[in-house]
Design a protein around this motif. Structure first.
Motif, PDB file in Angstrom:
ATOM      1  N   ALA A  71     -10.580   4.568   0.869  1.00 53.93           N
ATOM      2  CA  ALA A  71      -9.987   3.924   2.098  1.00 53.93           C
ATOM      3  C   ALA A  71      -8.807   4.555   2.527  1.00 53.93           C
ATOM      4  O   ALA A  71      -7.757   3.940   2.073  1.00 53.93           O
ATOM      5  CB  ALA A  71     -10.412   2.599   2.591  1.00 53.93           C
ATOM      6  N   PRO A  72      -8.608   5.581   3.164  1.00 54.73           N
ATOM      7  CA  PRO A  72      -7.246   6.314   3.316  1.00 54.73           C
ATOM      8  C   PRO A  72      -6.084   5.259   3.795  1.00 54.73           C
ATOM      9  O   PRO A  72      -4.992   5.730   3.820  1.00 54.73           O
ATOM     10  CB  PRO A  72      -7.521   7.527   4.327  1.00 54.73           C
ATOM     11  N   GLY A  73      -6.491   4.260   4.718  1.00 52.00           N
ATOM     12  CA  GLY A  73      -5.425   3.372   5.008  1.00 52.00           C
ATOM     13  C   GLY A  73      -4.857   2.517   3.977  1.00 52.00           C
ATOM     14  O   GLY A  73      -3.793   2.050   4.467  1.00 52.00           O
ATOM     15  N   VAL A  74      -5.481   2.195   2.807  1.00 56.15           N
ATOM     16  CA  VAL A  74      -5.054   1.258   1.981  1.00 56.15           C
ATOM     17  C   VAL A  74      -3.664   1.747   1.406  1.00 56.15           C
ATOM     18  O   VAL A  74      -2.683   0.990   1.219  1.00 56.15           O
ATOM     19  CB  VAL A  74      -6.069   0.999   0.938  1.00 56.15           C
ATOM     20  N   LEU A  75      -3.693   2.797   0.686  1.00 56.66           N
ATOM     21  CA  LEU A  75      -2.614   3.416  -0.009  1.00 56.66           C
ATOM     22  C   LEU A  75      -1.976   4.490   0.634  1.00 56.66           C
ATOM     23  O   LEU A  75      -0.998   5.125   0.248  1.00 56.66           O
ATOM     24  CB  LEU A  75      -2.798   3.676  -1.404  1.00 56.66           C
ATOM     25  N   LEU A  93       2.641  -6.770   8.815  1.00 57.93           N
ATOM     26  CA  LEU A  93       2.694  -6.687  10.316  1.00 57.93           C
ATOM     27  C   LEU A  93       1.305  -6.582  11.046  1.00 57.93           C
ATOM     28  O   LEU A  93       1.426  -6.192  12.222  1.00 57.93           O
ATOM     29  CB  LEU A  93       3.640  -5.481  10.506  1.00 57.93           C
ATOM     30  N   ASP A  94       0.336  -6.787  10.428  1.00 58.08           N
ATOM     31  CA  ASP A  94      -1.221  -6.790  11.004  1.00 58.08           C
ATOM     32  C   ASP A  94      -1.577  -5.471  11.652  1.00 58.08           C
ATOM     33  O   ASP A  94      -1.975  -5.424  12.658  1.00 58.08           O
ATOM     34  CB  ASP A  94      -1.458  -7.585  12.143  1.00 58.08           C
ATOM     35  N   PHE A  95      -1.206  -4.484  11.020  1.00 57.75           N
ATOM     36  CA  PHE A  95      -1.621  -2.865  11.584  1.00 57.75           C
ATOM     37  C   PHE A  95      -2.956  -2.924  11.719  1.00 57.75           C
ATOM     38  O   PHE A  95      -3.895  -3.479  11.012  1.00 57.75           O
ATOM     39  CB  PHE A  95      -1.351  -1.957  10.344  1.00 57.75           C
ATOM     40  N   PRO A  96      -3.578  -2.295  12.737  1.00 57.33           N
ATOM     41  CA  PRO A  96      -5.176  -2.381  12.950  1.00 57.33           C
ATOM     42  C   PRO A  96      -5.917  -1.991  11.762  1.00 57.33           C
ATOM     43  O   PRO A  96      -6.796  -2.646  11.623  1.00 57.33           O
ATOM     44  CB  PRO A  96      -5.206  -1.117  14.144  1.00 57.33           C
ATOM     45  N   TYR A  97      -5.561  -0.966  11.087  1.00 61.15           N
ATOM     46  CA  TYR A  97      -6.536  -0.551   9.901  1.00 61.15           C
ATOM     47  C   TYR A  97      -6.360  -1.342   8.740  1.00 61.15           C
ATOM     48  O   TYR A  97      -7.296  -1.153   7.671  1.00 61.15           O
ATOM     49  CB  TYR A  97      -6.254   0.952   9.538  1.00 61.15           C
ATOM     50  N   ALA A  98      -5.567  -2.525   8.667  1.00 55.30           N
ATOM     51  CA  ALA A  98      -5.339  -3.162   7.459  1.00 55.30           C
ATOM     52  C   ALA A  98      -5.958  -4.670   7.939  1.00 55.30           C
ATOM     53  O   ALA A  98      -5.844  -5.293   7.147  1.00 55.30           O
ATOM     54  CB  ALA A  98      -4.123  -3.445   6.875  1.00 55.30           C
ATOM     55  N   ARG A  99      -6.595  -4.846   8.920  1.00 60.50           N
ATOM     56  CA  ARG A  99      -7.217  -6.018   9.358  1.00 60.50           C
ATOM     57  C   ARG A  99      -8.597  -6.202   8.712  1.00 60.50           C
ATOM     58  O   ARG A  99      -9.332  -5.266   8.427  1.00 60.50           O
ATOM     59  CB  ARG A  99      -7.439  -6.134  10.914  1.00 60.50           C
ATOM     60  N   PRO A 138     -10.932  -8.746   5.779  1.00 61.74           N
ATOM     61  CA  PRO A 138     -10.722  -9.216   4.298  1.00 61.74           C
ATOM     62  C   PRO A 138     -11.062  -8.051   3.289  1.00 61.74           C
ATOM     63  O   PRO A 138     -10.307  -8.054   2.018  1.00 61.74           O
ATOM     64  CB  PRO A 138     -12.193 -10.208   4.204  1.00 61.74           C
ATOM     65  N   ARG A 139     -11.862  -7.108   3.580  1.00 65.33           N
ATOM     66  CA  ARG A 139     -11.904  -5.981   2.636  1.00 65.33           C
ATOM     67  C   ARG A 139     -10.604  -5.157   2.486  1.00 65.33           C
ATOM     68  O   ARG A 139     -10.190  -4.536   1.475  1.00 65.33           O
ATOM     69  CB  ARG A 139     -12.997  -5.300   2.749  1.00 65.33           C
ATOM     70  N   ALA A 140     -10.113  -4.906   3.536  1.00 65.38           N
ATOM     71  CA  ALA A 140      -8.724  -4.104   3.524  1.00 65.38           C
ATOM     72  C   ALA A 140      -7.806  -4.655   2.726  1.00 65.38           C
ATOM     73  O   ALA A 140      -6.911  -4.260   1.838  1.00 65.38           O
ATOM     74  CB  ALA A 140      -8.315  -3.665   4.901  1.00 65.38           C
ATOM     75  N   ARG A 141      -7.625  -6.217   3.113  1.00 71.39           N
ATOM     76  CA  ARG A 141      -6.671  -6.872   2.141  1.00 71.39           C
ATOM     77  C   ARG A 141      -6.861  -7.073   0.941  1.00 71.39           C
ATOM     78  O   ARG A 141      -6.020  -6.881   0.052  1.00 71.39           O
ATOM     79  CB  ARG A 141      -6.698  -8.070   3.288  1.00 71.39           C
ATOM     80  N   GLU A 142      -8.022  -7.323   0.522  1.00 68.31           N
ATOM     81  CA  GLU A 142      -8.380  -7.488  -0.544  1.00 68.31           C
ATOM     82  C   GLU A 142      -7.932  -6.198  -1.674  1.00 68.31           C
ATOM     83  O   GLU A 142      -7.514  -6.112  -2.553  1.00 68.31           O
ATOM     84  CB  GLU A 142     -10.042  -7.421  -0.964  1.00 68.31           C
ATOM     85  N   GLN A 143      -8.340  -5.124  -1.139  1.00 66.35           N
ATOM     86  CA  GLN A 143      -8.003  -3.594  -1.719  1.00 66.35           C
ATOM     87  C   GLN A 143      -6.394  -3.560  -2.075  1.00 66.35           C
ATOM     88  O   GLN A 143      -6.069  -3.114  -2.947  1.00 66.35           O
ATOM     89  CB  GLN A 143      -8.420  -2.347  -0.956  1.00 66.35           C
ATOM     90  N   VAL A 144      -5.602  -3.722  -0.813  1.00 71.43           N
ATOM     91  CA  VAL A 144      -4.237  -3.833  -1.074  1.00 71.43           C
ATOM     92  C   VAL A 144      -3.503  -4.728  -2.027  1.00 71.43           C
ATOM     93  O   VAL A 144      -2.908  -4.315  -2.913  1.00 71.43           O
ATOM     94  CB  VAL A 144      -3.780  -4.195   0.477  1.00 71.43           C
ATOM     95  N   TYR A 145      -4.389  -5.953  -2.123  1.00 70.81           N
ATOM     96  CA  TYR A 145      -3.787  -7.081  -2.933  1.00 70.81           C
ATOM     97  C   TYR A 145      -4.276  -6.649  -4.529  1.00 70.81           C
ATOM     98  O   TYR A 145      -3.577  -7.032  -5.374  1.00 70.81           O
ATOM     99  CB  TYR A 145      -3.965  -8.458  -2.583  1.00 70.81           C
ATOM    100  N   VAL A 146      -5.327  -6.167  -4.759  1.00 67.36           N
ATOM    101  CA  VAL A 146      -5.783  -5.821  -5.956  1.00 67.36           C
ATOM    102  C   VAL A 146      -4.777  -4.596  -6.486  1.00 67.36           C
ATOM    103  O   VAL A 146      -4.355  -4.640  -7.657  1.00 67.36           O
ATOM    104  CB  VAL A 146      -7.130  -5.220  -5.862  1.00 67.36           C
ATOM    105  N   ASN A 147      -4.344  -3.789  -5.698  1.00 66.75           N
ATOM    106  CA  ASN A 147      -3.494  -2.715  -6.168  1.00 66.75           C
ATOM    107  C   ASN A 147      -1.964  -3.368  -6.500  1.00 66.75           C
ATOM    108  O   ASN A 147      -1.365  -3.156  -7.379  1.00 66.75           O
ATOM    109  CB  ASN A 147      -3.064  -1.552  -5.174  1.00 66.75           C
TER     110      ASN A 147
END
Length: 250
Positions: free
Chosen positions: A68-72, A119-125, A127-136
């Motif tokens: 998901a290119p938005g994650v990293l 900052l609640d960027f649109p592509y990071a809204r 649960p799955r987007a947040r899950e991936q970032v916090y796993v990293n």
């Protein structure tokens, strides 16, 4: 644009599914993109090469930007490693232009992973987007704990690999724990460099600098000014950046 001045020389960043090409090892070539009229060349761009879904790294915890290119995206490309290299390579001071501090570099890029969530960027809204970032982010914490035990002799290499595998969840997919290939790739740099994770150290120092600067400026604090000034000082130890920005010498 409220967070960082966008330099006119920075290329747009685009993603493209890559094609694995033996015998080059892990080297991906983007498939050629053609428009409906038969192939007008695209504008120059910094290309994100995404792993195909049948590649094992597609479920690599630290490769969220591959799935998901938005994650990293903000770590690896903009305003992370791609932008910092462009900025630091143009620093007017010849010493700062050539110097590279790994804690500064990794800390800045790691800092940019969590920023879009806060900052609640649109592509990071969601649960799955947040899950991936916090796993990293969790993975970086595990690197520190694993590295200390490994370098201190509390764990053998094989024990360190199992320790990480048992604790690191994958970003996507049904499997439990990190794959053996990922555990190895995350562990061998600890042995090679003789140090633990620079991301966590840099992130902690940047947050301290951010807090100090906000305390100094109060309502006059501006995110874009803070980030522009931090990057303009070059890839130097963050303690020195803090001294230059705040005057604090502790």
């Amino acid at each position: 644009k409220d967070l960082l001045t966008d330099p006119d020389y920075a290329l747009p960043v685009k993603s493209s599914v890559g094609r694995f090409q033996p015998p080059f090892g892990e080297m991906y070539f983007p498939e050629r993109q053609e428009d409906a009229q038969g192939g007008t060349p695209e504008e120059p761009a910094r290309r994100i090469i995404i792993y195909p879904v049948d590649h094992w790294k597609w479920r690599y915890s630290n490769m969220g930007f591959r799935t998901a290119p938005g994650v990293l995206h903000m770590h690896e490309y903009y305003p992370g490693h791609y932008l910092e290299r462009e900025l630091h390579g143009r620093n007017p001071c010849p010493l700062r232009r050539r110097h590279r501090d790994p804690v500064h570099s990794q800390g800045w890029c790691f800092y940019n992973e969590e920023m879009p969530l806060m900052l609640d960027f649109p592509y990071a809204r969601g649960p799955r987007a947040r899950e991936q970032v916090y796993v990293n982010m969790y993975q970086r914490s595990l690197r520190v704990l694993q590295g200390i035990r490994l370098l201190d002799g509390q764990l053998t290499v094989n024990e360190a690999l199992k320790w990480l595998t048992d604790r690191l969840p994958p970003n996507l997919g049904p499997s439990l724990g990190a794959r053996p290939e990922e555990a190895f790739e995350e562990t061998y740099p600890v042995i090679e460099r003789g140090t633990t994770d620079t991301c966590m150290l840099g992130l902690t120092q940047i947050y301290r600098l951010l807090a100090d600067r906000r305390m100094q400026l109060a309502d006059r604090f501006d995110f874009r000014e803070f980030h522009d000034q931090f990057l303009a000082l070059g890839s130097i130890p963050i303690a020195l950046s803090r001294w230059e920005m705040t005057g604090l010498d502790d």
